[in-house]
Design a protein around this motif. Structure first.
Motif, short mmCIF file in Angstrom:
data_model
loop_
_atom_site.label_atom_id
_atom_site.label_comp_id
_atom_site.label_asym_id
_atom_site.label_seq_id
_atom_site.Cartn_x
_atom_site.Cartn_y
_atom_site.Cartn_z
N GLY A 265 -6.51 4.79 -1.99
CA GLY A 265 -5.29 4.01 -1.97
C GLY A 265 -4.11 4.65 -2.66
N LEU A 266 -4.31 5.79 -3.30
CA LEU A 266 -3.22 6.48 -4.00
C LEU A 266 -2.55 7.44 -3.03
CD1 LEU A 266 -2.60 5.89 -7.04
CD2 LEU A 266 -4.91 5.28 -6.37
N ASN A 267 -1.74 6.90 -2.13
CA ASN A 267 -1.08 7.70 -1.11
C ASN A 267 0.32 7.14 -0.85
OD1 ASN A 267 -1.22 5.70 1.21
ND2 ASN A 267 -3.40 5.91 0.72
N PRO A 268 1.21 7.94 -0.28
CA PRO A 268 2.60 7.49 -0.07
C PRO A 268 2.72 6.28 0.84
CG PRO A 268 2.44 9.89 0.09
CD PRO A 268 1.04 9.36 0.06
N GLY A 269 1.72 6.01 1.66
CA GLY A 269 1.78 4.86 2.54
C GLY A 269 1.51 3.53 1.87
N ASN A 270 1.14 3.55 0.60
CA ASN A 270 0.86 2.33 -0.15
C ASN A 270 2.18 1.76 -0.66
OD1 ASN A 270 0.19 0.44 -2.19
ND2 ASN A 270 -1.74 1.47 -2.62
N ALA A 271 2.67 0.71 0.02
CA ALA A 271 3.99 0.16 -0.32
C ALA A 271 4.04 -0.40 -1.73
CB ALA A 271 4.37 -0.91 0.70
N GLY A 272 2.98 -1.10 -2.14
CA GLY A 272 2.96 -1.66 -3.49
C GLY A 272 3.01 -0.58 -4.55
N LEU A 273 2.31 0.50 -4.31
CA LEU A 273 2.31 1.63 -5.24
C LEU A 273 3.69 2.29 -5.27
CD1 LEU A 273 0.67 3.57 -7.06
CD2 LEU A 273 0.13 4.86 -4.99
N ALA A 274 4.28 2.50 -4.10
CA ALA A 274 5.59 3.14 -4.02
C ALA A 274 6.63 2.33 -4.78
CB ALA A 274 6.00 3.31 -2.56
N GLY A 275 6.53 1.01 -4.72
CA GLY A 275 7.46 0.16 -5.44
C GLY A 275 7.35 0.33 -6.94
N ARG A 276 6.13 0.45 -7.44
CA ARG A 276 5.94 0.64 -8.88
C ARG A 276 6.49 1.99 -9.33
NH1 ARG A 276 2.75 -3.31 -10.88
NH2 ARG A 276 1.26 -4.34 -9.49
N ILE A 277 6.27 3.02 -8.52
CA ILE A 277 6.78 4.36 -8.87
C ILE A 277 8.30 4.35 -8.90
CG2 ILE A 277 6.92 6.74 -8.06
CD1 ILE A 277 4.06 6.36 -6.93
N GLU A 278 8.89 3.70 -7.90
CA GLU A 278 10.36 3.63 -7.84
C GLU A 278 10.92 2.87 -9.03
OE1 GLU A 278 13.94 4.65 -6.07
OE2 GLU A 278 11.94 5.17 -5.33
N ALA A 279 10.27 1.75 -9.36
CA ALA A 279 10.75 0.93 -10.48
C ALA A 279 10.69 1.68 -11.80
CB ALA A 279 9.93 -0.36 -10.56
N ALA A 280 9.72 2.59 -11.94
CA ALA A 280 9.58 3.37 -13.17
C ALA A 280 10.48 4.61 -13.18
CB ALA A 280 8.12 3.78 -13.36
N GLY A 281 11.22 4.83 -12.09
CA GLY A 281 12.09 6.00 -12.01
C GLY A 281 11.34 7.31 -11.91
N LEU A 282 10.20 7.28 -11.22
CA LEU A 282 9.31 8.45 -11.20
C LEU A 282 9.16 9.07 -9.80
CD1 LEU A 282 6.50 7.02 -13.51
CD2 LEU A 282 8.11 8.84 -14.09
#
Length: 379
Positions: free
Chosen positions: A238-255
């Motif tokens: 599940g740790l892939n760019p297609g995971n929308a929930g994960l991408a949102g967390r990365i974006e929110a952390a500025g990473l």
């Protein structure tokens, strides 16, 4: 001795990888193993078959047993004619007991519990039901293997039989998981598409609430500000760019430019050997986290939350912080990333600890001694 291992599934998670390691190290002149996956072959099935161990699949829908699937399970176990049934995880444990009560009568059963409980309310309803049902029937297996003393105590408080406890921690192949030279480490980074000169923080954990990636990203956001060369690499289902929930967390952390997502990785030694620091940010549910021992065997210092037996595994060779505390996780990471001599010292101590306490050969010997005690006599 014919041993039939019944496991929930064959994803590349800790329990499945421990089963693979155990099968690779057992004495094949004395033990004939078969693996039955209640789901499919997953990411580990092919590697098990490459050892010459048959892998059978029941192909149950995830989280939903069916009568046809249970019938298929019983047929497969009956055809295997086991001398001993070894369950792995809650579903596999109860499936082993069911098979022993129907098609494999009088065959000893051993359960294998691979996680700690933490807050039972966080588990899925079906899993909670299986845990409580298992407690009520826990007199049936001849032994219950725990890879974590914390887990054993938690389950026994729920009613699991104390007199069935067998403690066997995880073991690690220290020939495969071993430190790399600086040149080898840089080459592994190049293959992963990562900067050779970065301070690399890595975590191997599937995308699941218990792994608490949200807490990891809160700490990582602060590390990124404090350490300009820091990069973060994440591996797991599940740790892939297609995971929308994960991408949102990365974006929110500025990473967005600092995090590299690898999904499931087949060469885990290379993953750990590329790191400067390994992290485990779990909030609950860990028993004996394989990833800590694997990182330690590769000479990588660790920062881990205090879940399951994480503190016991590290034993002073890493930094342990409270679960869910992003500030403490940040401080632990910042301390290691800012102090190269400390990383080197802890790396040496971690490597020595794994070799002394958790070698795969010694852990496999404990499994084999248990099987000899419970199963039929071997020549």
């Amino acid at each position: 001795m014919r041993i039939c291992h019944i496991i929930t599934g064959l994803y590349a998670h800790g329990a499945e990888r421990m089963l693979l390691k155990l099968l690779s190290a057992m004495d094949r002149s004395r033990y004939a193993n078969t693996v039955v996956s209640l789901m499919d072959r997953g990411a580990v099935g092919a590697a098990i078959e490459a050892l010459g161990v048959p892998v059978l699949t029941v192909d149950l829908p995830r989280g939903r047993p069916t009568l046809s699937g249970l019938s298929k399970l019983l047929q497969q176990v009956g055809a295997a004619r086991p001398d001993l049934l070894q369950g792995w995880m809650y579903h596999g444990n109860l499936a082993a007991s069911l098979a022993a009560g129907t098609v494999a009568r009088s065959v000893p059963v051993v359960w294998n519990v691979r996680q700690s409980l933490g807050d039972l309310a966080r588990e899925k309803p079906l899993t909670r039901g299986l845990i409580r049902l298992s407690a009520r029937v826990s007199a049936q297996p001849r032994g219950i293997i725990y890879n974590s003393l914390t887990s054993a105590q938690q389950h026994e408080r729920l009613g699991y039989r104390r007199d069935r406890r067998v403690f066997i921690p995880n073991g690690f192949d220290t020939r495969r998981y071993a430190p790399a030279t600086l040149a080898e480490s840089r080459e592994r980074r190049r293959r992963l598409g990562l900067p050779a000169d970065a301070l690399l923080v890595g975590m191997a954990a599937r995308f699941h609430p218990m792994k608490d990636h949200a807490n990891f990203f809160r700490a990582a956001g602060r590390i990124a500000a404090a350490q300009p060369t820091a990069r973060f690499v994440l591996a797991g289902h599940g740790l892939n760019p297609g995971n929308a929930g994960l991408a949102g967390r990365i974006e929110a952390a500025g990473l967005r430019e600092r995090v590299h997502l690898l999904d499931e990785v087949s060469d885990m030694p290379a993953f750990f050997q590329s790191l400067d620091v390994a992290v485990l940010s779990s909030a609950w549910g860990e028993g004996f986290p394989n990833v800590l021992g694997e990182a330690m065997a590769c000479g990588i210092p660790c920062v881990a939350t205090d879940v399951g037996d994480a503190g016991e595994i590290l034993g002073g060779t890493g930094i342990v912080v409270p679960p869910g505390d992003a500030e403490a996780l940040y401080r632990g990471l910042d301390r290691l990333l800012a102090d190269a001599p400390l990383r080197q010292t802890l790396a040496r101590e971690a490597l020595e600890r794994v070799r002394e306490r958790y070698s795969l050969a010694s852990i496999t010997g404990e499994y084999e001694r248990l099987y000899r005690r419970l199963g039929p006599a071997l020549p």
